[in-house]
Structures are given as C-alpha cells and as structure tokens.
Design an enzyme around this catalytic site. Structure first.
Site, PDB file in Angstrom:
ATOM      1  N   VAL A  72       0.806  -1.223  -0.221  1.00  0.00           N
ATOM      2  CA  VAL A  72      -0.330   0.155   0.019  1.00  0.00           C
ATOM      3  C   VAL A  72       0.849   1.603  -0.398  1.00  0.00           C
ATOM      4  O   VAL A  72       0.282   2.057  -0.033  1.00  0.00           O
ATOM      5  CB  VAL A  72      -0.944  -0.304   1.587  1.00  0.00           C
ATOM      6  CG1 VAL A  72      -2.683  -1.043   1.433  1.00  0.00           C
ATOM      7  CG2 VAL A  72      -0.385  -0.476   2.367  1.00  0.00           C
ATOM      8  N   TYR A 163       4.194   5.490  15.566  1.00  0.00           N
ATOM      9  CA  TYR A 163       3.145   5.049  15.270  1.00  0.00           C
ATOM     10  C   TYR A 163       1.692   6.038  15.672  1.00  0.00           C
ATOM     11  O   TYR A 163       0.671   5.635  15.381  1.00  0.00           O
ATOM     12  CB  TYR A 163       3.007   2.852  16.568  1.00  0.00           C
ATOM     13  CG  TYR A 163       1.312   2.187  16.078  1.00  0.00           C
ATOM     14  CD1 TYR A 163       0.747   1.634  14.491  1.00  0.00           C
ATOM     15  CD2 TYR A 163       0.598   2.672  16.967  1.00  0.00           C
ATOM     16  CE1 TYR A 163      -0.438   1.467  15.225  1.00  0.00           C
ATOM     17  CE2 TYR A 163      -0.967   1.787  17.215  1.00  0.00           C
ATOM     18  CZ  TYR A 163      -0.488   1.132  15.926  1.00  0.00           C
ATOM     19  OH  TYR A 163      -2.031   0.674  15.447  1.00  0.00           O
TER      20      TYR A 163
HETATM   21  P1  NAP Z   1      -2.216  -7.631  11.949  1.00  0.00           P
HETATM   22  O1  NAP Z   1      -3.263  -9.243  12.581  1.00  0.00           O
HETATM   23  O2  NAP Z   1      -0.687  -7.823  11.768  1.00  0.00           O
HETATM   24  O3  NAP Z   1      -2.792  -7.755   9.543  1.00  0.00           O
HETATM   25  C1  NAP Z   1      -2.093  -6.512   9.746  1.00  0.00           C
HETATM   26  C2  NAP Z   1      -2.405  -6.774   7.948  1.00  0.00           C
HETATM   27  O4  NAP Z   1      -1.871  -5.677   7.086  1.00  0.00           O
HETATM   28  C3  NAP Z   1      -1.926  -7.823   7.015  1.00  0.00           C
HETATM   29  O5  NAP Z   1      -3.104  -8.577   6.657  1.00  0.00           O
HETATM   30  C4  NAP Z   1      -0.482  -7.094   6.542  1.00  0.00           C
HETATM   31  O6  NAP Z   1      -0.617  -8.316   5.502  1.00  0.00           O
HETATM   32  C5  NAP Z   1      -1.434  -6.307   6.389  1.00  0.00           C
HETATM   33  N1  NAP Z   1      -0.265  -5.420   5.902  1.00  0.00           N
HETATM   34  C6  NAP Z   1       0.611  -5.002   5.900  1.00  0.00           C
HETATM   35  N2  NAP Z   1       1.690  -4.751   5.862  1.00  0.00           N
HETATM   36  C7  NAP Z   1       1.190  -4.049   4.362  1.00  0.00           C
HETATM   37  C8  NAP Z   1       1.273  -3.441   2.964  1.00  0.00           C
HETATM   38  N3  NAP Z   1       2.681  -2.771   2.993  1.00  0.00           N
HETATM   39  N4  NAP Z   1       0.560  -3.560   2.453  1.00  0.00           N
HETATM   40  C9  NAP Z   1      -0.574  -4.176   2.051  1.00  0.00           C
HETATM   41  N5  NAP Z   1      -0.696  -5.140   3.346  1.00  0.00           N
HETATM   42  C10 NAP Z   1       0.155  -4.704   4.077  1.00  0.00           C
HETATM   43  O7  NAP Z   1      -2.595  -6.104  12.726  1.00  0.00           O
HETATM   44  P2  NAP Z   1      -3.784  -6.207  13.058  1.00  0.00           P
HETATM   45  O8  NAP Z   1      -3.681  -6.217  14.649  1.00  0.00           O
HETATM   46  O9  NAP Z   1      -5.216  -6.668  12.547  1.00  0.00           O
HETATM   47  O10 NAP Z   1      -3.956  -4.458  12.437  1.00  0.00           O
HETATM   48  C11 NAP Z   1      -4.751  -3.842  11.290  1.00  0.00           C
HETATM   49  C12 NAP Z   1      -5.855  -2.319  11.303  1.00  0.00           C
HETATM   50  O11 NAP Z   1      -5.358  -1.851  12.631  1.00  0.00           O
HETATM   51  C13 NAP Z   1      -3.393  -1.984  11.702  1.00  0.00           C
HETATM   52  O12 NAP Z   1      -3.860  -0.391  10.953  1.00  0.00           O
HETATM   53  C14 NAP Z   1      -3.700  -1.294  12.696  1.00  0.00           C
HETATM   54  O13 NAP Z   1      -2.428  -0.205  13.444  1.00  0.00           O
HETATM   55  C15 NAP Z   1      -5.025  -1.573  13.431  1.00  0.00           C
HETATM   56  N6  NAP Z   1      -5.440  -1.179  15.403  1.00  0.00           N
HETATM   57  C16 NAP Z   1      -4.513  -2.848  15.867  1.00  0.00           C
HETATM   58  C17 NAP Z   1      -4.960  -2.823  17.153  1.00  0.00           C
HETATM   59  C18 NAP Z   1      -4.835  -4.300  17.805  1.00  0.00           C
HETATM   60  O14 NAP Z   1      -4.733  -3.806  19.106  1.00  0.00           O
HETATM   61  N7  NAP Z   1      -4.288  -4.741  17.116  1.00  0.00           N
HETATM   62  C19 NAP Z   1      -5.428  -1.977  17.806  1.00  0.00           C
HETATM   63  C20 NAP Z   1      -5.484   0.348  17.297  1.00  0.00           C
HETATM   64  C21 NAP Z   1      -5.539  -0.134  15.628  1.00  0.00           C
HETATM   65  P3  NAP Z   1       1.094  -9.195   5.701  1.00  0.00           P
HETATM   66  O15 NAP Z   1       0.317 -10.332   6.421  1.00  0.00           O
HETATM   67  O16 NAP Z   1       1.314  -9.600   4.272  1.00  0.00           O
HETATM   68  O17 NAP Z   1       2.371  -8.561   5.612  1.00  0.00           O
END
Ligand code: NAP
Length: 255
Positions: A72, A163
């Site tokens: 992205v 972040y």
């Molecule tokens: P996650 O489990 O680490 O999943 C991240 C996703 O993003 C994966 O599908 C990954 O694909 C994809 N991704 C990473 N780098 C990318 C790139 N350069 N281009 C396209 N896709 C990419 O994260 P999550 O916890 O589900 O978080 C999802 C969102 O919620 C994020 O924006 C995060 O900051 C936000 N968030 C999460 C939390 C939490 O507690 N988990 C809290 C607040 C906000 P690959 O596996 O192929 O890399």
C-alpha cells in the site's frame, strides 16, 4: 468474474487480524471483497497462505473475496490494484484502509527506517488508496471510506512515536478528506480500535496483557469482530449521515 449487482468492498491488509474480520463481516452482505496483503519476494508462504485462508473463510459464508499482494505504500502498485478492480467490477462502493504495522522503540533510539516504514504504510498508504479510489467514487457520486486509526492516535503512547504519529495523522487526514468529498456523496470516517487480540498484539507477555486488560473498563481485550461490526455499520445505509468522525472501539480504555 464478479457479479455486477454486488457491492464492491476493498479492504487493505485483509489477510489477517482485524482486516480478515472486516472481510468476514461483509461476506454475508452480497458483496465482492477485494483485499490486499503484502507478500514480498520468495519467502512469503505464510502471507500467501493467510490470504488464501481469508478467501476460503469468506467463501464458506457464501461470499466472494479476491486477495492480491500489493504494497500500500507504493502508489504505482496501488494504482494498478485499483485498475484491476475497476476494470472487473466497474465501481468501488467501500474502501477500508486497514493495513498497518508497528516498529516500536523509544524516541531517542528510534531508527529513521522504522519511522519511515510505519509512516509509509500506515499513513501514506491510506492517502494513496483514498486518492486512487476517490477518482472512481467521485464519478459514481457515492462511496464510503473508513480508515483504521488507533486509541493511541488520540491518547499517545510511550515507545510508539512513529505509530502514534501515523494514527493521529489518520484522524486528521480523515477530517480533511471528509470535507473534500462530502459534496460528491462520499462519507469518510475513522475507527480507532483499542487493545485488540491479533498478531500485532500477540507478542505481549501475559503480565503486560493483564496490566493492559485491567485498565479497560469492560475488563477484556477486544476481538477483531468488535471492530469489524462497527465498520460494517459505518459502511451501511444506516450510517449515511455520519462523516468526518472517529469512532472509538476500545472497551472504554480512553474516553
Ligand atoms: P495484523 O494482524 O498485523 O495484520 C496486518 C495486516 O496488514 C496484514 O494483512 C498484513 O499483510 C497487512 N499489511 C502489512 N503491511 C502491508 C503493506 N505494506 N501493504 C499491504 N498490506 C500490508 O494487524 P491488526 O492488529 O489486524 O491491525 C489492523 C489495523 O488495525 C492496523 O492499521 C493497526 O494499526 C490497527 N490497530 C490494531 C490494534 C490492535 O490492538 N491489534 C489496535 C489499534 C489499531 P501481510 O501479512 O501480508 O503483511
């Protein structure tokens, strides 16, 4: 080929965690979901398998999902991703900018490459995807964009300067783009999750997890579905009069 009567939903980072839950939330709604993930080089079997699993789970609910590896942070690759979607599906109804990473560290030790990687994927990635998708949505005179922020983008958090800056940026970016696109019938909102159980938070020790949970008034970590359900609502007709807002989904940990 996609069914042209289906709503076209694009989710970035849909292979795992919250992104996968978002795909599943749309699976039963008569949508065709296009999602991306990033599987660079020859050592990306786990990323490819995770994307295939999302496609399979969506299909199990009677939906249709197509996963493509796209970074992205690269405008050229994102442009070609959306070109593929629009040439097949002719429209984009919903865009969820969910892809995100962390590269934590204290300010004085934070490497420039870790600052850049987080800002490039979390903030610039959302900017590029909105810029490209908005062209199609503006022609349609309809669309719904949802950007995933974070509780720390509002509250701050030590050890996460990169972040936090990216997520605070998402909240401001959402307001600016909401004002630009409202006259074209496009809503733009942010969802700010709290502490959600995914791979991103899996590295925390049990002690750190307990300490974190004890700070949450609802006394539990969130599940990806807790976030995905709010996104499905924001993308629905019921949320038609909401734009430029940040909806916090955090069990009360920040009010
Ligand atoms: P996650 O489990 O680490 O999943 C991240 C996703 O993003 C994966 O599908 C990954 O694909 C994809 N991704 C990473 N780098 C990318 C790139 N350069 N281009 C396209 N896709 C990419 O994260 P999550 O916890 O589900 O978080 C999802 C969102 O919620 C994020 O924006 C995060 O900051 C936000 N968030 C999460 C939390 C939490 O507690 N988990 C809290 C607040 C906000 P690959 O596996 O192929 O890399």
């Amino acid at each position: 080929m996609p069914d042209q009567n289906k709503r076209i939903v694009v989710v970035t980072g849909g292979s795992r965690g919250i992104g996968r839950a978002i795909c599943l939330a749309f699976a039963e709604q008569g949508t065709h979901i296009y999602f991306n993930y990033f599987a660079p080089g020859d050592f990306a079997a786990a990323e490819i398998a995770a994307a295939a699993e999302t496609e399979k789970l969506v299909a199990g609910l009677g939906g249709l999902a197509t996963g493509l590896s796209v970074n992205v942070a690269l405008e050229k690759d994102v442009t070609s991703f959306f070109k593929t979607i629009v040439s097949e599906a002719k429209r984009i109804d919903v865009l969820v900018n969910n892809a995100g990473i962390t590269r934590d560290g204290l300010l004085v030790r934070m490497k420039e490459k870790d600052w850049d990687a987080v800002l490039d994927i979390n903030l610039k990635g959302a900017f590029i995807c909105m810029k490209v998708a908005a062209k199609t949505m503006m022609k349609q005179r309809s669309g719904c964009i949802i950007n995933i922020a974070s509780v720390v983008g509002a509250a701050g958090n030590p050890g996460q300067a990169n972040y936090v800056a990216s997520k605070a940026g998402i909240i401001g970016l959402t307001k600016a783009v909401a004002q630009e696109l409202a006259s074209r019938g496009i809503t733009v909102n942010a969802v700010a999750p709290g502490f959600i159980e995914t791979d991103m938070t899996a590295a925390l020790s049990d002690k750190a997890r307990e300490a974190m949970t004890s700070q949450i008034p609802l006394r539990r970590a969130g599940k990806p579905e807790d976030v995905a359900d709010v996104i499905a609502f924001l993308a629905s007709e019921k949320a038609r009069y909401i734009t430029g807002q940040t909806i916090h989904v955090n069990g009360g940990m920040y009010m």
